[in-house]
Design a protein around this motif. Structure first.
Motif, PDB file in Angstrom:
ATOM      1  N   GLU A  92      75.900  26.376 -42.815  1.00 15.89           N
ATOM      2  CA  GLU A  92      76.505  25.509 -41.704  1.00 15.89           C
ATOM      3  C   GLU A  92      77.196  26.585 -40.697  1.00 15.89           C
ATOM      4  O   GLU A  92      77.299  26.549 -39.649  1.00 15.89           O
ATOM      5  CB  GLU A  92      77.248  24.400 -42.102  1.00 15.89           C
ATOM      6  N   MET A  93      77.920  27.540 -41.470  1.00 16.63           N
ATOM      7  CA  MET A  93      78.518  28.464 -40.831  1.00 16.63           C
ATOM      8  C   MET A  93      77.924  29.613 -39.869  1.00 16.63           C
ATOM      9  O   MET A  93      78.084  29.983 -39.022  1.00 16.63           O
ATOM     10  CB  MET A  93      79.755  29.333 -41.759  1.00 16.63           C
ATOM     11  N   ILE A  94      76.656  29.966 -40.889  1.00 12.86           N
ATOM     12  CA  ILE A  94      75.799  30.973 -40.274  1.00 12.86           C
ATOM     13  C   ILE A  94      75.169  30.498 -39.070  1.00 12.86           C
ATOM     14  O   ILE A  94      74.945  31.259 -38.188  1.00 12.86           O
ATOM     15  CB  ILE A  94      74.475  31.272 -41.518  1.00 12.86           C
ATOM     16  N   LEU A  95      75.019  29.196 -38.954  1.00 10.80           N
ATOM     17  CA  LEU A  95      74.174  28.549 -37.768  1.00 10.80           C
ATOM     18  C   LEU A  95      75.192  28.608 -36.589  1.00 10.80           C
ATOM     19  O   LEU A  95      74.525  28.887 -35.455  1.00 10.80           O
ATOM     20  CB  LEU A  95      73.602  27.295 -38.041  1.00 10.80           C
ATOM     21  N   GLN A  96      76.378  28.581 -36.666  1.00 11.40           N
ATOM     22  CA  GLN A  96      77.221  28.368 -35.299  1.00 11.40           C
ATOM     23  C   GLN A  96      77.234  29.812 -34.448  1.00 11.40           C
ATOM     24  O   GLN A  96      77.140  30.981 -35.007  1.00 11.40           O
ATOM     25  CB  GLN A  96      78.652  28.379 -35.851  1.00 11.40           C
ATOM     26  N   GLY A  97      76.937  29.285 -33.132  1.00 14.03           N
ATOM     27  CA  GLY A  97      76.917  30.467 -32.432  1.00 14.03           C
ATOM     28  C   GLY A  97      75.504  31.074 -32.144  1.00 14.03           C
ATOM     29  O   GLY A  97      75.179  32.179 -31.520  1.00 14.03           O
ATOM     30  N   ARG A  98      74.492  30.519 -32.969  1.00 15.98           N
ATOM     31  CA  ARG A  98      73.104  31.140 -32.801  1.00 15.98           C
ATOM     32  C   ARG A  98      72.244  30.339 -31.720  1.00 15.98           C
ATOM     33  O   ARG A  98      72.693  29.392 -31.259  1.00 15.98           O
ATOM     34  CB  ARG A  98      72.498  30.965 -34.102  1.00 15.98           C
ATOM     35  N   PRO A  99      71.158  30.805 -31.275  1.00 21.30           N
ATOM     36  CA  PRO A  99      70.354  30.145 -30.400  1.00 21.30           C
ATOM     37  C   PRO A  99      69.702  28.941 -31.185  1.00 21.30           C
ATOM     38  O   PRO A  99      69.343  29.083 -31.987  1.00 21.30           O
ATOM     39  CB  PRO A  99      69.331  31.229 -30.124  1.00 21.30           C
ATOM     40  N   PRO A 100      69.763  27.678 -30.421  1.00 23.21           N
ATOM     41  CA  PRO A 100      69.237  26.499 -30.955  1.00 23.21           C
ATOM     42  C   PRO A 100      67.874  26.690 -31.623  1.00 23.21           C
ATOM     43  O   PRO A 100      67.463  26.113 -32.960  1.00 23.21           O
ATOM     44  CB  PRO A 100      69.247  25.689 -29.880  1.00 23.21           C
ATOM     45  N   LEU A 101      66.916  27.540 -31.012  1.00 26.35           N
ATOM     46  CA  LEU A 101      65.756  27.572 -31.462  1.00 26.35           C
ATOM     47  C   LEU A 101      65.449  28.142 -33.116  1.00 26.35           C
ATOM     48  O   LEU A 101      64.512  28.427 -33.823  1.00 26.35           O
ATOM     49  CB  LEU A 101      64.827  28.462 -30.751  1.00 26.35           C
ATOM     50  N   ASP A 102      66.684  28.921 -33.435  1.00 25.94           N
ATOM     51  CA  ASP A 102      66.691  29.643 -34.606  1.00 25.94           C
ATOM     52  C   ASP A 102      66.875  28.622 -35.747  1.00 25.94           C
ATOM     53  O   ASP A 102      66.724  29.087 -37.032  1.00 25.94           O
ATOM     54  CB  ASP A 102      68.162  30.549 -34.877  1.00 25.94           C
ATOM     55  N   ALA A 103      67.380  27.411 -35.344  1.00 28.97           N
ATOM     56  CA  ALA A 103      67.664  26.210 -36.418  1.00 28.97           C
ATOM     57  C   ALA A 103      66.583  26.170 -37.505  1.00 28.97           C
ATOM     58  O   ALA A 103      66.736  26.001 -38.820  1.00 28.97           O
ATOM     59  CB  ALA A 103      68.206  25.116 -35.680  1.00 28.97           C
ATOM     60  N   PRO A 104      65.146  25.923 -36.892  1.00 28.96           N
ATOM     61  CA  PRO A 104      64.328  25.707 -37.845  1.00 28.96           C
ATOM     62  C   PRO A 104      63.977  26.839 -38.874  1.00 28.96           C
ATOM     63  O   PRO A 104      63.603  26.666 -39.966  1.00 28.96           O
ATOM     64  CB  PRO A 104      63.067  25.270 -37.056  1.00 28.96           C
ATOM     65  N   HIS A 105      63.993  28.028 -38.321  1.00 34.02           N
ATOM     66  CA  HIS A 105      63.647  29.104 -39.161  1.00 34.02           C
ATOM     67  C   HIS A 105      64.760  29.409 -40.010  1.00 34.02           C
ATOM     68  O   HIS A 105      64.543  29.732 -41.380  1.00 34.02           O
ATOM     69  CB  HIS A 105      63.431  30.394 -38.126  1.00 34.02           C
ATOM     70  N   ILE A 106      66.130  29.404 -39.738  1.00 35.43           N
ATOM     71  CA  ILE A 106      67.297  29.678 -40.667  1.00 35.43           C
ATOM     72  C   ILE A 106      67.343  28.759 -41.734  1.00 35.43           C
ATOM     73  O   ILE A 106      67.414  29.074 -42.797  1.00 35.43           O
ATOM     74  CB  ILE A 106      68.701  30.059 -39.815  1.00 35.43           C
ATOM     75  N   THR A 107      67.333  27.383 -41.179  1.00 35.75           N
ATOM     76  CA  THR A 107      67.630  26.349 -42.357  1.00 35.75           C
ATOM     77  C   THR A 107      66.303  26.507 -43.336  1.00 35.75           C
ATOM     78  O   THR A 107      66.624  25.870 -44.508  1.00 35.75           O
ATOM     79  CB  THR A 107      67.837  24.985 -41.630  1.00 35.75           C
ATOM     80  N   GLN A 108      65.296  26.735 -42.974  1.00 34.77           N
ATOM     81  CA  GLN A 108      64.112  26.895 -43.995  1.00 34.77           C
ATOM     82  C   GLN A 108      64.537  27.875 -44.987  1.00 34.77           C
ATOM     83  O   GLN A 108      63.985  27.677 -46.184  1.00 34.77           O
ATOM     84  CB  GLN A 108      62.816  27.463 -43.435  1.00 34.77           C
ATOM     85  N   ARG A 109      65.263  28.685 -44.650  1.00 33.57           N
ATOM     86  CA  ARG A 109      65.456  29.886 -45.850  1.00 33.57           C
ATOM     87  C   ARG A 109      66.768  29.264 -46.787  1.00 33.57           C
ATOM     88  O   ARG A 109      67.220  29.811 -47.735  1.00 33.57           O
ATOM     89  CB  ARG A 109      66.311  31.226 -45.166  1.00 33.57           C
ATOM     90  N   ILE A 110      67.123  28.090 -46.376  1.00 30.91           N
ATOM     91  CA  ILE A 110      68.135  27.353 -47.500  1.00 30.91           C
ATOM     92  C   ILE A 110      67.342  27.051 -48.740  1.00 30.91           C
ATOM     93  O   ILE A 110      67.872  27.319 -49.846  1.00 30.91           O
ATOM     94  CB  ILE A 110      68.466  25.993 -47.127  1.00 30.91           C
ATOM     95  N   CYS A 111      65.916  27.174 -49.095  1.00 32.38           N
ATOM     96  CA  CYS A 111      65.265  26.871 -50.074  1.00 32.38           C
ATOM     97  C   CYS A 111      64.024  27.257 -49.876  1.00 32.38           C
ATOM     98  O   CYS A 111      63.053  27.091 -48.922  1.00 32.38           O
ATOM     99  CB  CYS A 111      65.533  25.483 -50.467  1.00 32.38           C
TER     100      CYS A 111
END
Ligand code: NFE
Ligand code: MG
Length: 477
Positions: free
Chosen positions: A46-65
């Protein structure tokens, strides 16, 4: 006299879960009288995502698992599409369902054969089946050998499920194809037929091998229909859209509250996360995820987990295949260790059958994407189902960047610690009352824990190094 037994880490699950149980003799039966589930690593996404471009969300959050990345991609995309609505083509809905379905089947096969089966049957007397606790094993001889053969066969089945998903997802895990507005692969006819053939093989395995296997385990261990119930509150967000309405789904949204007849509506506003016993800065009262904070504080008095404690209307809820099946009216046998295994296998077959229909509906020349404009500000939530249960992402965009992001995973619901009212999480409650034969080898505890299929990689993230950590050189160059 009470014995405290600590299992740390619990083996054969994703990530690191510590379980502490207090075992005492009650009415001449040794049993668990108290339990604590601990996520031993810190999640920083949740902290890593702050300040990132919105389109990064599907790609970054996939790396959760690596086990349920497709679900994270989907709900991140849903949150973006709620923040800036766009008409998603039919083909894209179908392709999203297909890759997600393949990931559910891969995850469920892994869970039964590779993570749970060895709680009920001993493998051969060699690694990776040894060392092991020598405990009550009621399946022996040819029946045991057959299950172990299927353990090996299930490895290929998992691969086939991954291949079925990769045909459209591009790669598994972490497919790059989920984007707001649609999907980034076209459903070529050659791939439709390849996927269809793989799904046929999956259906044959689920029907011919897995369902009979789980039924034979259930027959040998029928006492596990009465073990591991938990709070008996069940919650499903719903998933696998059957049209563009968002409400007509293969698995519907709903909840069942213990003692209340029928399926109730889900008010998403009634969801909060408590942190009283979690290693986060205390808040005056539990917050809704759209306002949720991620402010780590370790150590902390009363704290014992990196998991927060999600609650619905201040109550713990079990999520997962059994909750989905109950809410859908497809299963009503009970809530227990064995019911969870049976519901998971039944659901895998439902998904595989639905995949056949989605493949037939695909239009090889139809559109897969509608131009999506990233909003400079807005908010959205994505709520769907991951293999382990209800998954939610809450997003806020400001100034063209992600200003706030919160993820509430299925394992966080199931393996949550106590809340501000000191009410135990679902897994903790399920453990209390579990009979234990040998307090030094509490295999019964493992059976209860594994039935929830916990994934701590999802529930928490980023290693928290311990002082006693040491480096061991295992080979010289
Ligand atoms: Ni890492 Fe996950 C699923 C999610 S579990 S596996 O299914 O989200 O909490
Ligand atoms: Mg979270």
């Amino acid at each position: 006299m009470a014995t405290i037994k600590i299992l740390d880490p619990v083996s054969r699950l994703e990530g690191h879960l510590r379980v502490e149980v207090t075992i005492e003799t009650v009415n001449n039966q040794q049993q668990v009288i108290d339990a604590r589930a601990t996520g031993t690593m810190f999640r920083g996404f949740e902290m890593i995502l702050q300040g990132r471009p919105p389109l990064d969300a599907p790609h970054i959050t996939q790396r959760i698992c690596g086990v349920c990345p497709v679900s994270h991609a989907l709900v991140a995309v849903q949150a973006l599409e709620q923040a800036a609505p766009v008409a998603v083509p039919v083909n894209a809905r179908l392709l999203r369902n297909l890759v997600l379905g393949a990931s559910f089947i891969a995850s469920h096969v892994l869970h039964f054969y590779h993570l749970s089966l060895l709680d009920f049957v001993a493998g051969p007397d060699r690694p990776p089946w040894t060392p092991r606790w020598e405990v009550d094993q009621r399946i022996t001889g040819a029946a045991a050998q057959s299950l172990v053969d299927h353990y090996v066969q299930a490895l290929s089945t998992r691969r086939k499920a991954h291949e079925a998903g990769a045909l459209f997802g591009g790669r598994m895990p972490h497919p790059p194809t989920y984007v707001p507005g649609g999907f980034t692969t076209t459903p070529r006819a050659s791939r439709i037929s390849k996927c269809d053939a793989l799904v046929d093989e999956l259906i044959a395995f689920i029907q011919g091998t897995w369902i009979p296997d789980v039924q034979s385990v259930a027959t040998a261990y029928s006492d596990y229909y009465a073990i591991g119930a938990g709070p008996e509150n069940l919650l499903a967000f719903g998933g696998f859209d059957l049209d563009a309405s968002g409400t007509n789904q293969l698995f519907g949204r709903g909840r069942i509250e213990a003692g209340v007849n029928g399926v109730q509506a889900v008010d998403v506003g009634a969801i909060t996360e408590a942190v009283h016993h979690s290693w986060y800065q205390d808040i005056s009262s539990p917050l809704h995820p759209a306002q949720g904070e991620t402010a780590p504080q370790h150590p902390k008095a009363n704290g014992y987990s990196w998991m927060k404690a999600p609650r619905y209307d201040a109550k713990p809820y079990e999520v997962g295949p059994l909750a989905r099946q109950w809410v859908n009216g497809d299963y009503d046998n009970g809530i227990s260790v064995m019911d969870r295994h049976l519901a998971r296998a039944a659901e895998a077959l439902q998904i595989a059958n639905a995949m056949k229909g989605w493949l037939a509906e695909l239009s090889p020349t139809g559109a897969v994407y509608t131009e999506y404009t990233v909003p400079s500000s807005g908010q959205g939530a994505g709520l769907a189902e991951a293999p382990r249960g209800a998954l939610g992402h809450w997003l806020n965009v400001s100034g063209g960047e992600i200003a706030h992001y919160q993820v509430v995973t299925p394992t966080c619901w199931n393996a949550s610690p106590r809340d501000e009212l000191d009410v135990l999480g679902p897994l903790e409650q399920a453990l209390v009352g579990t009979p234990v034969g040998d307090a030094d080898k509490p295999v019964e505890v493992l059976r209860v824990v594994h039935s929830f299929d916990p994934c701590l990689a999802c529930a928490v993230h980023v290693a928290h190094p311990r002082r006693e950590t040491s480096l061991r050189v295992v080979a010289n160059p």
